[in-house]
Design a protein around this motif. Sequence first.
Motif, short mmCIF file in Angstrom:
data_model
loop_
_atom_site.label_atom_id
_atom_site.label_comp_id
_atom_site.label_asym_id
_atom_site.label_seq_id
_atom_site.Cartn_x
_atom_site.Cartn_y
_atom_site.Cartn_z
N LEU A 45 4.58 7.73 -4.63
CA LEU A 45 3.97 6.84 -3.65
C LEU A 45 2.62 6.32 -4.10
O LEU A 45 2.22 5.21 -3.73
CB LEU A 45 3.82 7.55 -2.31
N SER A 46 1.89 7.13 -4.87
CA SER A 46 0.57 6.69 -5.37
C SER A 46 0.13 7.57 -6.51
O SER A 46 0.57 8.71 -6.66
CB SER A 46 -0.48 6.71 -4.24
N GLY A 47 -0.76 7.00 -7.34
CA GLY A 47 -1.37 7.76 -8.43
C GLY A 47 -0.43 8.03 -9.58
O GLY A 47 0.59 7.36 -9.77
N TRP A 48 -0.80 9.04 -10.34
CA TRP A 48 0.00 9.48 -11.48
C TRP A 48 -0.05 11.00 -11.55
O TRP A 48 -0.99 11.63 -11.08
CB TRP A 48 -0.51 8.88 -12.80
N ILE A 103 5.00 1.51 0.32
CA ILE A 103 5.81 2.07 -0.77
C ILE A 103 6.68 3.19 -0.22
O ILE A 103 7.88 3.27 -0.50
CB ILE A 103 4.91 2.55 -1.92
N GLU A 132 4.29 7.65 -12.55
CA GLU A 132 3.31 6.73 -11.99
C GLU A 132 3.88 6.08 -10.73
O GLU A 132 5.09 6.11 -10.49
CB GLU A 132 2.93 5.67 -13.01
N THR A 133 3.00 5.46 -9.96
CA THR A 133 3.40 4.81 -8.72
C THR A 133 4.64 3.94 -8.93
O THR A 133 4.69 3.13 -9.85
CB THR A 133 2.26 3.93 -8.18
N ASP A 175 0.86 -1.18 0.00
CA ASP A 175 0.00 0.00 0.00
C ASP A 175 0.90 1.24 0.00
O ASP A 175 2.12 1.14 0.00
CB ASP A 175 -0.97 -0.01 1.19
N ARG A 176 0.28 2.42 0.02
CA ARG A 176 1.05 3.66 -0.09
C ARG A 176 2.08 3.80 1.03
O ARG A 176 3.21 4.24 0.79
CB ARG A 176 0.11 4.85 -0.11
N ASP A 207 -5.10 10.95 -6.10
CA ASP A 207 -4.27 10.29 -5.09
C ASP A 207 -2.77 10.45 -5.34
O ASP A 207 -1.96 9.80 -4.69
CB ASP A 207 -4.63 8.81 -4.98
#
Length: 184
Positions: free
Chosen positions: A93-96, A55, A112-113, A51-52, A133
Motif C-alpha cells: 500500500l505504501s513505501g518499500w 491503493i 515497493e508500492t 493515496d494509500r 511508511d
Amino acid sequence: MDDSLEMLGLADADGGPVAPDCQVFADDGRIPNSPLATLLFRSRGVVAALDREAIAARFERLFRANGWRPSWRGGVYDYHHYHSIAHEAFGVLSGWGRLRLGGERGEDFTLETGDALVLPAGTGHCHLEASEDFLLLAAYPRDQRELDLIRADPEAHDAAVARIAQVSRPPHDPLGGDSARWWA
C-alpha cells in the motif's frame, strides 16, 4: 469495467495481470517452503493520484473479486516464519520493504508500492528493513479462514509438511490470473 490493475501498474498490454517473477525455494529442514512458486507481481508504477487508502481500496476490490479475502494491514514479522494451512498474498500500500523469502538461506526481495506477492503455504518470510511508511494489505483464499504462524523449527517441520500438502489451490491468483498457469 474495473481499472484497478491499470491504476496499480499491474496490467499487461492486454489489460490482464502482469506476469509474475516466479521463485521456488528449497526445503531447508527448518522451513519447508513449497514446490509451488512464490509469485512476485511488480508494479510498473501506481497512478500518482492514488493515496494509500485509494491503493488499499483497489487491492481489496481485486483480491475479493478473485477469491482472496482481505484480512489485515501491517508489516511482516522480523523473524523467519511460515504458514502451513493457508496461502498468503500481500499488496504493498505504501513505501518499500526488503524481505527474505525462503528461510535463512533464502533470497532477499524489495517490495515497493503497488507490488503484489503470493506466498504459497510453507514459504518462509522475514522482514529485514523497510521505509517508515511501509504498509501491506494481506489476503487469504476464501476457503482458508484460519492462519497459523510457525517459526523456523526442525521439530515442527514434518507435521507442517503434511498440513501444507492438504492446502487447496485457489483457481485464481489475487490479481485474476489462472493459478494453474503458475502452479502447474
